[in-house]
Scaffold this active site. Structure first.
Site, short mmCIF file in Angstrom:
data_model
loop_
_atom_site.label_atom_id
_atom_site.label_comp_id
_atom_site.label_asym_id
_atom_site.label_seq_id
_atom_site.Cartn_x
_atom_site.Cartn_y
_atom_site.Cartn_z
N SER A 45 33.62 -25.88 -36.65
CA SER A 45 33.24 -27.48 -36.65
C SER A 45 33.17 -27.96 -38.15
O SER A 45 32.95 -27.13 -38.92
CB SER A 45 31.70 -27.28 -35.89
OG SER A 45 30.76 -26.98 -36.73
N GLY A 46 33.10 -29.27 -37.91
CA GLY A 46 32.96 -30.05 -39.10
C GLY A 46 32.16 -31.28 -39.17
O GLY A 46 31.55 -31.74 -37.87
N GLY A 47 32.33 -32.21 -39.81
CA GLY A 47 31.48 -33.57 -39.80
C GLY A 47 32.17 -34.62 -38.81
O GLY A 47 31.36 -35.33 -38.11
N LYS B 110 41.16 -29.21 -31.00
CA LYS B 110 40.78 -29.69 -31.87
C LYS B 110 40.38 -31.09 -31.39
O LYS B 110 40.98 -31.86 -30.91
CB LYS B 110 41.72 -29.87 -33.00
CG LYS B 110 41.29 -30.54 -34.34
CD LYS B 110 42.24 -31.08 -35.20
CE LYS B 110 43.05 -29.74 -36.17
NZ LYS B 110 43.86 -30.21 -37.06
N VAL C 141 36.51 -27.14 -33.47
CA VAL C 141 37.73 -26.64 -33.10
C VAL C 141 37.39 -25.56 -32.01
O VAL C 141 36.16 -24.70 -32.32
CB VAL C 141 38.52 -25.82 -34.31
CG1 VAL C 141 39.83 -24.89 -33.55
CG2 VAL C 141 38.96 -26.83 -35.26
N GLY D 181 34.15 -33.13 -36.00
CA GLY D 181 34.45 -32.52 -34.80
C GLY D 181 34.48 -31.00 -34.59
O GLY D 181 33.75 -30.62 -35.55
N LEU E 56 35.32 -22.26 -32.19
CA LEU E 56 36.04 -21.48 -33.37
C LEU E 56 35.42 -22.10 -34.70
O LEU E 56 35.56 -21.29 -35.84
CB LEU E 56 37.38 -21.56 -33.21
CG LEU E 56 37.92 -20.87 -32.05
CD1 LEU E 56 39.42 -21.21 -32.02
CD2 LEU E 56 37.51 -19.65 -31.75
N ASP F 166 50.06 -28.98 -47.98
CA ASP F 166 48.84 -28.42 -47.98
C ASP F 166 48.85 -26.93 -47.75
O ASP F 166 47.96 -26.14 -46.87
CB ASP F 166 47.76 -29.26 -47.14
CG ASP F 166 46.22 -28.69 -47.41
OD1 ASP F 166 46.04 -28.31 -48.66
OD2 ASP F 166 45.63 -28.84 -46.43
#
Length: 407
Positions: free
Chosen positions: A37-39, A58, A43, A41, A35, A153
């Site tokens: 992604s990032g630096g 996650k 989702v 990990g 669904l 947030d």
């Protein structure tokens, strides 16, 4: 190359950088699709083979802890907070575990649309659609605040609308991403169980600048009214299709936030304007002091056309000071203590979390009143810094002229 669909063996997740469809975590969660992604990990949508349901996962990559020890602590903090609040308008947490591929959190899979996505595809929303969802979100925040948790947030991306299970054609708002939430006390009282949260430098900025309350943006203590400010900004934007703060750079956003000029709501539906003006007041003492009082005022002003809540007669809920958050530590995104880095390795046992509500927020002793001058003091600091900067520039120009004249 993907897994062989004719194979009778289940491919297990490895320590590779990314998980793919068909991989299985801990012989239980079969990955369906990524669904996001990032630096640190991914989702993922997955199938829980044990419970027979679709879930969201996650996962932090196996090397995330070495790159940022605070990342694991933040995820465990989020899991513990979600389990403790347990509200139908807040995403549900199912499990926290670890595998060779990394530490992961299993949550309810939300199949709907974020307010951010709806703004892009549909523009301004019908007030009749927004009205019941505002009440749901205020009820969710009230539940969080009763657990002494501030979200910090709130933004359009963090509110998902899904079909209401008990109302054909209806919608349910779901609040997610408590990754930088702050609480006034540790939810699990046993220091040897559950999470050990991370300590950050005081005054560090967290959150999304355009939706952040002024007191958070400048590092002052914040209370429940900070979440009211952010929610008010989101609702005003959803009703009009226009953000209240259009600047993107953090220094410009900060400048707008600490200026005394009120944020404009004149383009919002007329019945909503008094309520929204109070929600997004820059001075915390001019906002509704709690989600419950914001809800009461919403029902009186927007739904009933009645009078607003008299803030002079309400008991203020005091802000969470930096030295009182989570038992005397300050938590966020910047830094991690050595103690936390060595104590976040044991899996979080969700069964150990106390599901009983804490004492009412109004009676809680863990908040410190810092008066009504937070924003005013922040403005003074900003002006002083600007004046000093101008002085330094003028001095350098004068020295340059002297140097050039001498030559």
């Amino acid at each position: 190359m993907g897994p062989d669909p004719t194979s009778t063996e289940t491919p297990q997740a490895s320590t590779s950088e990314s998980l793919a469809a068909g991989d299985v975590l801990n012989e239980r969660y079969r990955i369906v699709e990524e669904l996001g992604s990032g630096g640190y990990g991914q989702v993922l949508a997955a199938e829980d083979l044990q419970e027979g349901r679709r879930v969201a996962i996650k996962i932090l990559r196996a090397d995330a802890g070495s790159r940022d020890p605070a990342a694991m602590a933040r995820m465990r903090q989020e899991a513990e907070i979600l389990e403790a609040i347990d509200h139908p308008n807040i995403v549900e947490i199912y499990d926290v575990d670890e595998a060779d591929a990394g530490e992961f959190m299993v949550m309810e899979l939300l199949e709907g649309h974020s307010i951010d996505a709806l703004l892009e595809t549909e523009g301004a929303a019908d007030p009749e659609r927004v009205r019941p969802l505002v009440k749901q979100l205020l009820d969710a925040l009230s539940a969080a605040h009763r657990k002494q948790v501030l979200h910090r947030d709130l933004k359009p991306e963090n509110i998902i609308l899904v079909p209401a299970p008990d109302e054909p054609g209806g919608e349910r708002a779901k609040l997610l991403d408590f990754g930088i939430a702050k609480a006034s006390e540790i939810l699990d009282d046993d220091p040897d169980e559950g999470i050990t949260l991370v300590k950050t430098r005081g005054g560090g900025f967290v959150g999304t600048p355009r939706y952040c309350a002024p007191e958070i943006a400048v590092g002052d203590p914040a209370g429940p009214s900070a979440d009211m400010f952010s929610l008010g900004l989101v609702m005003a934007e959803w009703l009009t299709g226009k953000p209240r703060i259009e600047a993107e750079k953090q220094n410009r956003v900060l400048s707008i936030l600490i200026q005394p000029t009120p944020l404009d709501v004149s383009d919002c539906p007329q019945a909503w304007q008094p309520w929204l003006s109070r929600m997004i007041a820059k001075d915390p003492d001019q906002r509704y002091p709690s989600a419950q009082e914001a809800l009461d005022a919403f029902e009186a002003l927007v739904e009933g056309g009645g009078a607003d809540v008299d803030l002079a007669k309400t008991e203020r809920q005091k802000p969470i000071s930096n030295d009182q958050a989570f038992g005397g530590q300050v938590f966020g995104d910047d830094d991690v203590s050595e103690t936390a880095a060595t104590q976040v390795r044991e899996p979080l046992e969700l069964a150990d979390i106390d599901d009983e509500p804490t004492q009412d927020y109004e009676e809680a002793p863990a908040f410190e009143d810092h008066g009504s001058n937070n924003v005013a003091m922040s403005t003074v600091r900003f002006v002083m810094i600007a004046a000093i900067s101008c002085g330094v520039v003028l001095l350098l120009l004068w020295l340059a002229r002297l140097f050039l004249g001498a030559n």
